[in-house]
Design a protein around this motif. Structure first.
Motif, PDB file in Angstrom:
ATOM      1  N   ASN A 205       0.815  -1.227   0.000  1.00 27.84           N
ATOM      2  CA  ASN A 205       0.000   0.000   0.000  1.00 27.84           C
ATOM      3  C   ASN A 205       0.844   1.271   0.000  1.00 27.84           C
ATOM      4  N   LEU A 206       2.165   1.124  -0.184  1.00 27.45           N
ATOM      5  CA  LEU A 206       3.035   2.301  -0.292  1.00 27.45           C
ATOM      6  C   LEU A 206       3.405   2.615  -1.741  1.00 27.45           C
ATOM      7  N   ILE A 207       2.897   1.840  -2.695  1.00 23.63           N
ATOM      8  CA  ILE A 207       3.365   1.975  -4.080  1.00 23.63           C
ATOM      9  C   ILE A 207       2.831   3.230  -4.774  1.00 23.63           C
ATOM     10  N   SER A 208       1.711   3.770  -4.321  1.00 24.22           N
ATOM     11  CA  SER A 208       1.153   4.974  -4.944  1.00 24.22           C
ATOM     12  C   SER A 208       1.616   6.201  -4.172  1.00 24.22           C
ATOM     13  N   LYS A 209       2.636   6.859  -4.687  1.00 24.68           N
ATOM     14  CA  LYS A 209       3.202   8.026  -4.008  1.00 24.68           C
ATOM     15  C   LYS A 209       2.357   9.272  -4.288  1.00 24.68           C
ATOM     16  N   PRO A 210       2.508  10.323  -3.481  1.00 27.03           N
ATOM     17  CA  PRO A 210       1.677  11.526  -3.660  1.00 27.03           C
ATOM     18  C   PRO A 210       1.871  12.178  -5.026  1.00 27.03           C
ATOM     19  N   ALA A 211       0.859  12.895  -5.456  1.00 22.45           N
ATOM     20  CA  ALA A 211       0.957  13.618  -6.723  1.00 22.45           C
ATOM     21  C   ALA A 211       1.970  14.759  -6.613  1.00 22.45           C
ATOM     22  N   ASN A 233      -1.430   4.314   1.271  1.00 21.62           N
ATOM     23  CA  ASN A 233      -2.807   4.353   0.756  1.00 21.62           C
ATOM     24  C   ASN A 233      -3.018   5.529  -0.189  1.00 21.62           C
ATOM     25  N   GLY A 234      -2.121   5.643  -1.159  1.00 22.72           N
ATOM     26  CA  GLY A 234      -2.123   6.785  -2.071  1.00 22.72           C
ATOM     27  C   GLY A 234      -3.296   6.826  -3.037  1.00 22.72           C
ATOM     28  N   HIS A 235      -3.348   7.927  -3.787  1.00 17.65           N
ATOM     29  CA  HIS A 235      -4.514   8.230  -4.610  1.00 17.65           C
ATOM     30  C   HIS A 235      -4.737   7.251  -5.764  1.00 17.65           C
ATOM     31  N   ARG A 236      -3.701   6.510  -6.173  1.00 17.32           N
ATOM     32  CA  ARG A 236      -3.855   5.544  -7.273  1.00 17.32           C
ATOM     33  C   ARG A 236      -3.716   4.095  -6.797  1.00 17.32           C
ATOM     34  N   GLU A 237      -3.705   3.893  -5.497  1.00 24.60           N
ATOM     35  CA  GLU A 237      -3.470   2.546  -4.951  1.00 24.60           C
ATOM     36  C   GLU A 237      -4.475   1.525  -5.476  1.00 24.60           C
ATOM     37  N   ASN A 238      -5.754   1.832  -5.368  1.00 18.66           N
ATOM     38  CA  ASN A 238      -6.778   0.876  -5.803  1.00 18.66           C
ATOM     39  C   ASN A 238      -6.701   0.631  -7.314  1.00 18.66           C
ATOM     40  N   GLU A 239      -6.398   1.673  -8.053  1.00 20.89           N
ATOM     41  CA  GLU A 239      -6.235   1.527  -9.500  1.00 20.89           C
ATOM     42  C   GLU A 239      -5.105   0.556  -9.821  1.00 20.89           C
ATOM     43  N   VAL A 255      -3.707 -17.122  -3.996  1.00 23.94           N
ATOM     44  CA  VAL A 255      -4.088 -16.452  -2.766  1.00 23.94           C
ATOM     45  C   VAL A 255      -3.160 -15.258  -2.603  1.00 23.94           C
ATOM     46  N   THR A 256      -3.724 -14.106  -2.243  1.00 22.61           N
ATOM     47  CA  THR A 256      -2.917 -12.891  -2.130  1.00 22.61           C
ATOM     48  C   THR A 256      -3.204 -12.187  -0.812  1.00 22.61           C
ATOM     49  N   VAL A 257      -2.126 -11.737  -0.179  1.00 29.39           N
ATOM     50  CA  VAL A 257      -2.256 -10.933   1.039  1.00 29.39           C
ATOM     51  C   VAL A 257      -1.295  -9.763   0.909  1.00 29.39           C
ATOM     52  N   GLY A 258      -1.799  -8.575   1.175  1.00 32.73           N
ATOM     53  CA  GLY A 258      -0.986  -7.382   1.065  1.00 32.73           C
ATOM     54  C   GLY A 258      -0.623  -6.818   2.417  1.00 32.73           C
ATOM     55  N   GLU A 259       0.672  -6.619   2.650  1.00 34.01           N
ATOM     56  CA  GLU A 259       1.099  -5.923   3.864  1.00 34.01           C
ATOM     57  C   GLU A 259       0.742  -4.452   3.685  1.00 34.01           C
ATOM     58  N   ALA A 260      -0.028  -3.907   4.627  1.00 36.81           N
ATOM     59  CA  ALA A 260      -0.595  -2.570   4.428  1.00 36.81           C
ATOM     60  C   ALA A 260      -0.466  -1.713   5.684  1.00 36.81           C
ATOM     61  N   PRO A 261       0.753  -1.277   6.025  1.00 32.39           N
ATOM     62  CA  PRO A 261       0.927  -0.428   7.209  1.00 32.39           C
ATOM     63  C   PRO A 261       0.174   0.890   7.065  1.00 32.39           C
ATOM     64  N   GLY A 262      -0.429   1.318   8.163  1.00 34.50           N
ATOM     65  CA  GLY A 262      -1.140   2.589   8.132  1.00 34.50           C
ATOM     66  C   GLY A 262      -2.494   2.537   7.464  1.00 34.50           C
ATOM     67  N   SER A 263      -3.011   1.341   7.211  1.00 31.58           N
ATOM     68  CA  SER A 263      -4.314   1.218   6.560  1.00 31.58           C
ATOM     69  C   SER A 263      -5.446   1.296   7.563  1.00 31.58           C
ATOM     70  N   ASN A 280      -6.946 -10.650  -1.692  1.00 27.40           N
ATOM     71  CA  ASN A 280      -7.815 -11.491  -0.874  1.00 27.40           C
ATOM     72  C   ASN A 280      -7.899 -11.010   0.570  1.00 27.40           C
ATOM     73  N   MET A 281      -6.792 -10.471   1.081  1.00 28.14           N
ATOM     74  CA  MET A 281      -6.755 -10.017   2.475  1.00 28.14           C
ATOM     75  C   MET A 281      -5.559  -9.104   2.655  1.00 28.14           C
ATOM     76  N   VAL A 282      -5.519  -8.401   3.779  1.00 24.86           N
ATOM     77  CA  VAL A 282      -4.378  -7.537   4.072  1.00 24.86           C
ATOM     78  C   VAL A 282      -3.843  -7.825   5.473  1.00 24.86           C
ATOM     79  N   PHE A 283      -2.575  -7.515   5.648  1.00 22.39           N
ATOM     80  CA  PHE A 283      -1.998  -7.430   6.987  1.00 22.39           C
ATOM     81  C   PHE A 283      -2.104  -5.979   7.434  1.00 22.39           C
TER      82      PHE A 283
END
Length: 561
Positions: A205-211, A233-239, A255-263, A280-283
């Motif tokens: 969830n850190l891959i979408s950096k601020p505009a 949880n940046g502006h293009r994360e879900n995209e 099966v997929t699990v995403g590590e998502a600090p600060g979510s 499928n799920m997040v940490f």
């Protein structure tokens, strides 16, 4: 509300392996793939369904494999690609699935992409990473790295700064670049085509950096701003996750699990939605961040134990809000967290086994997919190393240098207490197989010291004791496989239980079954009376008998009716 559709991974249990510390087969002091193969029957005996492997790719090992130099190669320390294919084959033969660690927020600076990128603005790989000009001769922003210091590193070859949210040798990838994204999808499909069964995605969830890249707010005593609220949880994360799903997950049964600090819960509802459009799920990290230091500059570094009220409030929030909408991952331990029995329970000889079973009961009857970290199933404890030299972890050494040596915010003795409680190396000491030298992990000096209590706490001892933590976990996993209510039942906190500072009581209920879960979070003898039907059945307990209204130290029991 309960969901209509069921997915195979929803009543599965994941066993996490930290390959470097699991089993050494060639006596070089480092765990490896052949070592894992030799222990597959043990994981099958426990009852787990999926094995999550921490990174085994080619890497300079600045951050123990989370700095990848070649995404399609196995690090020689662990073996070869043929060894990995053999692991896949042997695991699948036993009905075990393999989940790989995917690290694509950043790579190693020794990755060919970065080596090309730093050659200059005209290079086709330049935009695979995030480059910025200096501002007034300094870093582009005041962002702090997760591993201390600035999140920017000046590169003299390029005459620009590159972003690294973690170590300086872990430059962040630029997900704004579609060529980079599709290079990542190609790698994922390459592994999926080989036959792996899923991905655990590191800090995805850190891959979408601020505009826009702006300075962050500084807390008292901070030289660098906390970067997580800025980049998570940046502006293009879900995209990006939806595009990944279309290009990879939709083509394979993964099966997929995403590590998502600060979510937040709202973030997780989207990332782990039951429509399967993203993951499928997040940490999430709320329950394992409760014991952080109140001083912002200290981050997680403290030695206080959290209260039951804090834990219950957090777990209940995620259970209630994701119910019927998204899927929880359930964990106490992993390679980045202290050992649960030392952190949330009691790792002294009197109550270690009882409290380990109590914590397991509390977690495994919640809704979600449970994760068992290597050694958790035998009640392994924190290492309790007293000397800084005994720790290998980069994060640990960096924080000591920052808070003690450089900023002089804390004395060495206090900092060592915090490290003893929180260092990631607590989870990374070699697996304790038996009471022989080096705990049966290796005949060579291990890469990291073995916990000195290995002669009392080990797999050999656990398998010989029918009342061990191992067999308790085995029973919990078997119940999850057999009782649909653990997967599909609604979660309810017992009315009024939020006022009880010592005992956690919750209910799982579907159309056919009700489970009544009671855990004493303390070493106190307590009296509690609950209105239960006469036809109740004691499903599982960490004591041999049931005193009904009496709760003994760390007692856990589950009634079915």
């Amino acid at each position: 509300m309960t969901q209509a559709k069921q997915y195979w991974w929803q009543n599965a249990v994941v066993y996490q392996i930290y390959p470097r510390s699991f089993q050494d087969s060639n006596n070089d002091g480092i765990g490896d793939i052949k070592g894992i193969i030799s222990r597959l029957d043990y994981i099958k005996k426990l009852g787990a369904d999926i094995i999550w492997l921490n990174p085994m790719y080619k890497s300079p090992n600045v951050d123990n494999g989370y700095d990848i130099s070649d995404y399609r190669a196995i690090h020689p320390d662990f073996g070869s690609l043929d060894d990995f294919k053999e692991l896949l084959a042997q695991a699948h033969k036993l009905g075990l699935k393999i989940m790989m660690d995917l690290v694509v927020n950043h790579s190693s600076d020794e990755n060919k992409w970065f080596e090309e990128s730093r050659k200059g603005p005209e290079n086709p790989y330049r935009d695979y990473y995030i480059w910025r000009d200096p501002v007034d001769g300094h870093e582009p922003t005041n962002w702090g790295s997760y591993f201390s210091g600035s999140a920017w590193k000046f590169d003299e070859t390029s005459d620009q700064y590159y972003l690294h949210l973690f170590a300086t040798k872990q430059p962040d990838l630029n997900w704004e670049n579609p060529k980079l994204r599709h290079s990542v999808y190609d790698i994922m499909n390459w592994w999926a085509d080989m036959g792996i069964d899923g991905f655990r995605m590191d800090v995805i969830n850190l891959i979408s950096k601020p505009a826009e890249y702006k300075d962050g707010k500084l807390a008292d005593g901070e030289r660098y701003a906390d970067v997580e609220p800025i980049v998570a949880n940046g502006h293009r994360e879900n995209e990006f996750l939806q595009e990944m799903h279309q290009n990879v997950m939709a083509k394979h049964d993964l099966v997929t699990v995403g590590e998502a600090p600060g979510s937040s819960v709202k973030d997780a509802e989207k990332y782990a939605n039951l429509d399967e459009t993203e993951l499928n799920m997040v940490f999430q990290f709320e329950h394992v961040s409760l014991d952080g230091n109140p001083k912002a500059a200290f981050g997680k570094w403290d030695d206080r134990h959290v209260t039951l009220n804090e834990v219950r409030t957090s777990l209940s929030k995620w259970q209630t809000n994701l119910g019927g909408k998204a899927w929880n991952s359930l964990y106490w331990n992993n390679h980045d967290q202290p050992r649960a029995v030392s952190r949330f329970g009691n790792d002294g000889p009197k109550y270690r086994v009882k409290s380990a079973k109590m914590l397991a009961t509390l977690l495994h009857f919640l809704q979600g997919t449970p994760y068992v970290y290597e050694g958790e199933e035998i009640g392994m404890t924190n290492a309790h190393f007293k000397q800084l030299a005994d720790y290998q972890d980069l994060e640990t050494h960096n924080i000591y240098k920052q808070l003690v040596t450089d900023d002089k915010l804390i004395d060495s003795a206090t900092m060592m207490k915090y490290i003893e409680f929180h260092s990631r190396d607590n989870a990374r000491t070699p697996m304790q197989w038996d009471d022989s030298e080096n705990a049966g992990f290796s005949n060579h000096q291990p890469w990291l010291k073995v916990n000195q209590n290995y002669s009392e706490i080990n797999v050999k001892q656990a398998l010989a004791d029918p009342d061990s933590v191992f067999y308790y976990y085995q029973k919990l996993i078997k119940l999850r496989h057999e009782l649909p209510v653990i997967t599909d039942g609604k979660y309810e906190l017992l009315p009024g239980n939020d006022q009880d500072k010592d005992v956690y009581v919750y209910i799982r209920k579907n159309a056919d079954t009700t489970l009544f879960v009671i855990v004493n979070f303390t070493e106190k003898q307590l009296t509690r009376k609950y209105d239960l039907p006469d036809k109740k059945h004691l499903l599982i307990s960490n004591y041999d008998d049931d005193l009904t209204a009496q709760l003994r130290p760390y007692e856990a029991k589950v009634y079915q009716f």
